[in-house]
Design a protein around this motif. Sequence first.
Motif: not given
Length: 91
Positions: A16-30
């Motif tokens: 789940i922690e990895g998923q959340v980091r992935g979501i943060a990258r998605m937001v950063e990448d617009d």
Amino acid sequence: MQTLTKPKVINRLNRIEGQVRGIARMVEDDRYCVDVLIQLQAVRAALLRVESEVLKDHLDHCVMGALTGDDPAERKAKANELIELLGRASR
């Protein structure tokens, strides 16, 4: 927490922690908002599964131990703890 449950819960939380980091990258990448929301829903579902596993472990181990034990105060304390926990979950 019981010996068999702990590694499973830790493993799931790490994923789940990895998923959340992935979501943060998605937001950063617009990334597209709907894609972000879908991933957020997946994380919430995963957390609910972990919560369910921990609750089951607590019921099987701590609550059942108190209910089958000889201490009436401990039985009452575990029952009250469970009632309070379930009340918080329904808010």
